[in-house]
Design a protein around this motif. Structure first.
Motif, PDB file in Angstrom:
ATOM      1  N   LYS A  29       0.835  -1.209   0.000  1.00  0.00           N
ATOM      2  CA  LYS A  29       0.000   0.000   0.000  1.00  0.00           C
ATOM      3  C   LYS A  29       0.871   1.261   0.000  1.00  0.00           C
ATOM      4  O   LYS A  29       0.572   2.231  -0.719  1.00  0.00           O
ATOM      5  CB  LYS A  29      -0.922  -0.009   1.215  1.00  0.00           C
ATOM      6  CG  LYS A  29      -1.901   1.161   1.272  1.00  0.00           C
ATOM      7  CD  LYS A  29      -2.845   1.172   0.085  1.00  0.00           C
ATOM      8  CE  LYS A  29      -3.832   0.041   0.114  1.00  0.00           C
ATOM      9  NZ  LYS A  29      -4.853   0.155  -0.960  1.00  0.00           N
ATOM     10  N   LEU A  30       1.955   1.253   0.768  1.00  0.00           N
ATOM     11  CA  LEU A  30       2.866   2.408   0.751  1.00  0.00           C
ATOM     12  C   LEU A  30       3.521   2.560  -0.627  1.00  0.00           C
ATOM     13  O   LEU A  30       3.686   3.675  -1.127  1.00  0.00           O
ATOM     14  CB  LEU A  30       3.946   2.248   1.814  1.00  0.00           C
ATOM     15  CG  LEU A  30       3.556   2.509   3.271  1.00  0.00           C
ATOM     16  CD1 LEU A  30       4.778   2.358   4.162  1.00  0.00           C
ATOM     17  CD2 LEU A  30       2.953   3.896   3.447  1.00  0.00           C
ATOM     18  N   SER A  31       3.880   1.436  -1.240  1.00  0.00           N
ATOM     19  CA  SER A  31       4.525   1.480  -2.553  1.00  0.00           C
ATOM     20  C   SER A  31       3.598   2.046  -3.618  1.00  0.00           C
ATOM     21  O   SER A  31       4.051   2.612  -4.617  1.00  0.00           O
ATOM     22  CB  SER A  31       4.989   0.077  -2.964  1.00  0.00           C
ATOM     23  OG  SER A  31       5.934  -0.420  -2.050  1.00  0.00           O
ATOM     24  N   GLU A  32       2.295   1.876  -3.412  1.00  0.00           N
ATOM     25  CA  GLU A  32       1.314   2.414  -4.362  1.00  0.00           C
ATOM     26  C   GLU A  32       1.022   3.893  -4.126  1.00  0.00           C
ATOM     27  O   GLU A  32       0.199   4.486  -4.819  1.00  0.00           O
ATOM     28  CB  GLU A  32       0.009   1.631  -4.237  1.00  0.00           C
ATOM     29  CG  GLU A  32       0.124   0.170  -4.663  1.00  0.00           C
ATOM     30  CD  GLU A  32      -1.095  -0.640  -4.239  1.00  0.00           C
ATOM     31  OE1 GLU A  32      -2.020  -0.041  -3.624  1.00  0.00           O
ATOM     32  OE2 GLU A  32      -1.112  -1.851  -4.518  1.00  0.00           O
ATOM     33  N   GLY A  33       1.706   4.473  -3.144  1.00  0.00           N
ATOM     34  CA  GLY A  33       1.494   5.883  -2.849  1.00  0.00           C
ATOM     35  C   GLY A  33       0.477   6.141  -1.770  1.00  0.00           C
ATOM     36  O   GLY A  33       0.048   7.282  -1.546  1.00  0.00           O
ATOM     37  N   GLY A  34       0.074   5.070  -1.075  1.00  0.00           N
ATOM     38  CA  GLY A  34      -0.917   5.229  -0.023  1.00  0.00           C
ATOM     39  C   GLY A  34      -0.341   5.912   1.200  1.00  0.00           C
ATOM     40  O   GLY A  34       0.867   5.904   1.439  1.00  0.00           O
ATOM     41  N   HIS A  35      -1.225   6.514   1.989  1.00  0.00           N
ATOM     42  CA  HIS A  35      -0.799   7.159   3.229  1.00  0.00           C
ATOM     43  C   HIS A  35      -0.575   6.111   4.318  1.00  0.00           C
ATOM     44  O   HIS A  35      -1.001   4.962   4.200  1.00  0.00           O
ATOM     45  CB  HIS A  35      -1.847   8.170   3.686  1.00  0.00           C
ATOM     46  CG  HIS A  35      -2.026   9.316   2.729  1.00  0.00           C
ATOM     47  ND1 HIS A  35      -1.029  10.223   2.456  1.00  0.00           N
ATOM     48  CD2 HIS A  35      -3.091   9.673   1.961  1.00  0.00           C
ATOM     49  CE1 HIS A  35      -1.464  11.108   1.573  1.00  0.00           C
ATOM     50  NE2 HIS A  35      -2.714  10.791   1.242  1.00  0.00           N
ATOM     51  N   MET A  36       0.070   6.526   5.390  1.00  0.00           N
ATOM     52  CA  MET A  36       0.384   5.623   6.479  1.00  0.00           C
ATOM     53  C   MET A  36      -0.881   4.989   7.048  1.00  0.00           C
ATOM     54  O   MET A  36      -0.918   3.789   7.340  1.00  0.00           O
ATOM     55  CB  MET A  36       1.135   6.391   7.582  1.00  0.00           C
ATOM     56  CG  MET A  36       1.524   5.548   8.773  1.00  0.00           C
ATOM     57  SD  MET A  36       2.720   4.265   8.333  1.00  0.00           S
ATOM     58  CE  MET A  36       2.710   3.270   9.803  1.00  0.00           C
ATOM     59  N   GLU A  37      -1.943   5.769   7.199  1.00  0.00           N
ATOM     60  CA  GLU A  37      -3.179   5.229   7.756  1.00  0.00           C
ATOM     61  C   GLU A  37      -3.749   4.130   6.860  1.00  0.00           C
ATOM     62  O   GLU A  37      -4.196   3.088   7.340  1.00  0.00           O
ATOM     63  CB  GLU A  37      -4.201   6.341   7.936  1.00  0.00           C
ATOM     64  CG  GLU A  37      -5.494   5.873   8.593  1.00  0.00           C
ATOM     65  CD  GLU A  37      -6.472   7.017   8.843  1.00  0.00           C
ATOM     66  OE1 GLU A  37      -7.525   6.755   9.460  1.00  0.00           O
ATOM     67  OE2 GLU A  37      -6.170   8.157   8.425  1.00  0.00           O
ATOM     68  N   GLU A  38      -3.712   4.347   5.553  1.00  0.00           N
ATOM     69  CA  GLU A  38      -4.210   3.335   4.613  1.00  0.00           C
ATOM     70  C   GLU A  38      -3.362   2.068   4.689  1.00  0.00           C
ATOM     71  O   GLU A  38      -3.895   0.953   4.641  1.00  0.00           O
ATOM     72  CB  GLU A  38      -4.186   3.891   3.188  1.00  0.00           C
ATOM     73  CG  GLU A  38      -5.139   5.065   2.953  1.00  0.00           C
ATOM     74  CD  GLU A  38      -4.961   5.665   1.564  1.00  0.00           C
ATOM     75  OE1 GLU A  38      -5.987   5.907   0.904  1.00  0.00           O
ATOM     76  OE2 GLU A  38      -3.804   5.882   1.159  1.00  0.00           O
ATOM     77  N   ALA A  39      -2.063   2.246   4.784  1.00  0.00           N
ATOM     78  CA  ALA A  39      -1.171   1.092   4.843  1.00  0.00           C
ATOM     79  C   ALA A  39      -1.385   0.299   6.133  1.00  0.00           C
ATOM     80  O   ALA A  39      -1.404  -0.939   6.128  1.00  0.00           O
ATOM     81  CB  ALA A  39       0.280   1.541   4.733  1.00  0.00           C
TER      82      ALA A  39
END
Length: 587
Positions: free
Chosen positions: A524-534
């Motif tokens: 999720k972080l690699s896809e550009g997601g925020h910390m909360e999403e990850a």
């Protein structure tokens, strides 16, 4: 099993046994705090060979240190892998590194992870390092072994001897590693025992072993009391017949690991697991040799019989068969020539030469190997924000310990929660006492050091390997001048950490391990997601392990009733930590 010992304190037992080795071979030295036996004056022009594992398998591995065999050996406590920090100090301080380092270990999770971490640390420092994992046991077939694969047992000794002899001839690392792997690939072994062994310092109740009946034999029992493939009542000829069939029968697809025929040159190793008399081992060896000739038309070109790898005082033996294969290195470097090459290691029954005794009389100066260097980078963080977020995350993990322990009591051995809590508390203590740093790499290194010292077991090794690889990834992606660290740099470093971790464990999402939470977080972080999403992705991954059948870890063998109703404890613990980190960053 016998519960009587001359030395009942397991710590004193391991330490005193290690202290005996420099007395019997003056070419050796001991780093006792790190349980490392090493050669005093190995050649810097040769590849260094390192091995080791839990104590209780002597003479493997410490007594195999010597000219023509191992350069150093690192010991753990009884039946437990040494820590990654012990291994790092061995490689960094006690062996030549100029021509590279080959690490050879048996296929047990703790050994693979901790020695693998030592290899990664060496590589990060620019040292050529390689690792060969030996899995020669046919006691557990493909179906039951699954992704874990075959366990390593006494055939490992043949790999060490051949690799050590080739290194002593001045061969380069790539050749030494390739021949060690070739030897491992052509090995098959199996053991049998009349009884479990008793570890000094443990009560019979604490061992929890299902003891064999008076006339029962366990075929395929592991060297740590692990269960084998079957129990039966038989005589020695019947037992040997079954054991050889498990190694040689091509129709047994579950155990047919190596093609060995009458056309092959074969090396036979009959190994005493520690409690068989020399007289009885002679009778066993004769039975094995006769059955190989009569039933399989195999006449070994070399026969080794003795005590090479024990299970403390195990009342059993193992059979190993090595198919001799062309090394491709020409005259002087065949498997047989390397096996026959002279060595000076007490565990290989080699005679120590007179000039070795006289030339090594000067005592070695003590070295302080506990001084750790500090890694620095140009990656800047806000120390106040980061410390606050880490404190929130670690406190959340500590609060989750009762649930994690309850889950692990159902599916494992109940120590996961305590281990994570111990690691979290140690990191909190470090954060409170250490000078705050704005260097991301320095902070990760400090956390890594704490994890390596405070957390043990498989989960501790996984976290430590991941953090070591994360530090390496950060250093590789650091800018040339000081700049705030970006989400992109974190993402790249985390991605490379997963790749490094995959070298030492086959665990992936779907195997019911902490990877079910770690992979979604990094992706999720690699896809550009925020910390909360990850963090939410990690939590969802952990929840999805509920009802998932495990394919790796202790749960495969001992998972109790009710596992379908709880998540994987390691995945749940990691998800709690990551969600706490997300909460802390929002404050």
């Amino acid at each position: 099993m016998s519960t009587k010992h001359f030395i009942n304190d397991p710590t004193h037992l391991v330490n005193s046994a290690l202290q005996s080795l420099p007395h019997t071979n003056p070419s050796l030295a001991l780093d006792l705090p790190n349980k490392t036996i090493y050669r005093r004056a190995p050649s810097p022009s040769h590849v260094s060979i390192v091995s080791g594992g839990g104590s209780g398998h002597e003479p493997s591995f410490a007594s195999f240190v010597g000219a023509g065999l191992l350069t150093a050996s690192v010991a753990g406590t009884i039946f437990a892998s040494p820590s990654a920090e012990q291994i790092r100090r061995c490689i960094a301080h006690h062996i030549p590194q100029q021509q590279g380092v080959l690490v050879v270990v048996m296929n047990y999770t703790g050994d693979v992870l901790n020695f693998g971490m030592g290899v990664e640390k060496a590589r990060a420092r620019g040292v050529q390092a390689d690792m060969v994992v030996v899995g020669d046991d046919a006691g557990v077939g493909r179906e039951r072994g699954g992704k874990v694969g075959r366990r390593g047992i006494a055939g490992t000794c043949l790999v060490l001897k051949i690799a050590g002899a080739l290194a002593a001839r001045g061969a380069p690392l790539k050749d030494v590693s390739a021949v060690a792997q070739l030897t491992a690939n052509n090995l098959v072994s199996i053991g049998s025992s009349l009884s479990h062994v008793h570890v000094p310092g443990r009560t019979i109740t604490a061992t929890g072993e299902d003891e064999l009946g008076p006339s029962e034999i366990e075929i395929g029992m592991g060297i740590h009391n692990e269960p084998g493939s079957e129990r039966k009542t038989t005589d020695l000829p019947g037992l040997v017949k079954t054991m050889l069939a498990h190694c040689l029968d091509r129709s047994d697809k579950d155990r047919h690991f190596v093609d060995i025929s009458e056309r092959d040159e074969v090396v036979l190793l009959v190994n005493n697991l520690g409690g068989v008399s020399v007289l009885e081992l002679g009778g066993i060896t004769n039975e094995v040799v006769e059955q190989l000739a009569d039933d399989w038309n195999i006449k070994p070109v070399r026969i080794l019989a003795g005590t090479f790898m024990t299970s403390l005082n195990g009342l059993g033996f193992s059979i190993s068969l090595l198919r001799v294969t062309d090394t491709g290195l020409g005259a002087g470097a065949s498997m047989i020539e390397l096996l026959d090459a002279p060595s000076e290691a007490a565990g290989w029954s080699a005679v120590v030469k007179t000039d070795t005794w006289t030339s090594q009389e000067e005592p070695m100066q003590r070295q302080n190997t506990n001084i750790d260097e500090t890694w620095t980078s140009n990656l800047r963080i806000d120390p106040e924000i980061v410390q606050s977020a880490l404190t929130t995350a670690l406190n959340r993990l500590i609060a989750a310990e009762p649930d994690i322990t309850r889950y692990d009591t159902i599916v494992g051995d109940g120590d996961c929660g305590i281990g994570l809590k111990r690691g979290a508390e140690a990191i909190l203590e470090m954060l409170r006492g250490a000078t705050k740093t704005d260097d991301a790499l320095t902070l990760v290194q400090k956390i890594t050091q704490v994890v390596e010292l405070a957390m043990d077991g498989t989960s501790g090794a996984i976290y430590a390997i991941f953090f070591n690889a994360l530090a390496h990834g950060l250093s590789q992606n650091a800018p040339s001048s000081p700049q705030p660290i970006t989400a992109e740099i974190w993402s790249k470093a985390l991605g490379s950490s997963l790749q490094s971790l995959s070298r030492y464990t086959p665990a992936k999402p779907g195997d019911r391990t902490l990877m079910d939470a770690l992979y979604p977080f990094v992706e999720k972080l690699s896809e550009g997601g925020h910390m909360e999403e990850a963090a939410n992705a990690a939590a969802e991954g952990a929840r999805n392990t509920q009802g998932m059948r495990a394919s790796l870890g202790r749960t495969v063998y001992v998972g109790g009733e009710g596992w379908q109703g709880v998540p994987d404890p390691g995945a749940h613990g990691l998800a709690e930590l990551l969600q706490g980190l997300s909460e802390g960053l929002k404050k």
